[in-house]
Design a protein around this motif. Structure first.
Motif, PDB file in Angstrom:
ATOM      1  N   LEU A  51       0.826  -1.212   0.000  1.00  0.00           N
ATOM      2  CA  LEU A  51       0.000   0.000   0.000  1.00  0.00           C
ATOM      3  C   LEU A  51       0.860   1.262   0.000  1.00  0.00           C
ATOM      4  O   LEU A  51       0.518   2.257  -0.655  1.00  0.00           O
ATOM      5  CB  LEU A  51      -0.945   0.005   1.198  1.00  0.00           C
ATOM      6  CG  LEU A  51      -2.108  -0.977   1.128  1.00  0.00           C
ATOM      7  CD1 LEU A  51      -2.924  -0.924   2.406  1.00  0.00           C
ATOM      8  CD2 LEU A  51      -2.985  -0.678  -0.067  1.00  0.00           C
TER       9      LEU A  51
ATOM     10  N   ALA B 225       2.058   1.696  -3.404  1.00  0.00           N
ATOM     11  CA  ALA B 225       0.963   2.155  -4.254  1.00  0.00           C
ATOM     12  C   ALA B 225       0.799   3.661  -4.172  1.00  0.00           C
ATOM     13  O   ALA B 225       0.350   4.294  -5.122  1.00  0.00           O
ATOM     14  CB  ALA B 225      -0.340   1.465  -3.854  1.00  0.00           C
TER      15      ALA B 225
ATOM     16  N   GLY C  67      -1.930  -1.395  -4.866  1.00  0.00           N
ATOM     17  CA  GLY C  67      -3.009  -1.172  -3.905  1.00  0.00           C
ATOM     18  C   GLY C  67      -3.956  -2.357  -3.837  1.00  0.00           C
ATOM     19  O   GLY C  67      -4.347  -2.785  -2.749  1.00  0.00           O
TER      20      GLY C  67
END
Length: 115
Positions: free
Chosen positions: A52, A55, A101
């Motif tokens: 994440l 991302a 993500g």
């Protein structure tokens, strides 16, 4: 038609990233000194959180250039006469944020709800 193609490509990349992240987590949990299930869950959480973070890096990075090779390559190599370094504005692009993500969220969900 390109929406379906790009959606399938996105799901394919997310699945590949998810499997690679699971393999890393399993290897790390196997060589650790605690219980495998506990270390596997913790490693899945850490790798998912790092995905994440990656991302959130944004556009025009090395991640994006590597993930968007499909337009300029055919099944057995590069398409002659097409530069893999220059993007054409009309070509659809697959952002690394979407892939990383999606893989990060899938890994976090797997660690929280399955393990």
């Amino acid at each position: 038609m390109w929406v379906v193609r790009e959606s399938l490509r996105l799901l394919e990349k997310i699945a590949i990233a998810f499997v690679i992240a699971l393999a890393i987590a399993a290897i790390w949990a196997a060589i650790s000194r605690h219980r495998f299930v506990d270390d596997f869950r913790n490693t899945c959480l850490i790798v998912g959180a790092l995905s994440l973070v990656m991302a959130a890096v944004g556009r025009n990075t090395q991640f994006e250039r590597r993930l968007d090779y499909g337009i300029t390559e055919s099944a057995w190599g590069r398409v002659p006469g097409v530069s893999s370094l220059k993007l054409n504005p009309e070509d659809p692009t697959l952002t690394p944020g979407a892939v990383l993500g999606g893989a990060g969220l899938a890994l976090l969900a797997f660690a929280l709800f399955v393990l």
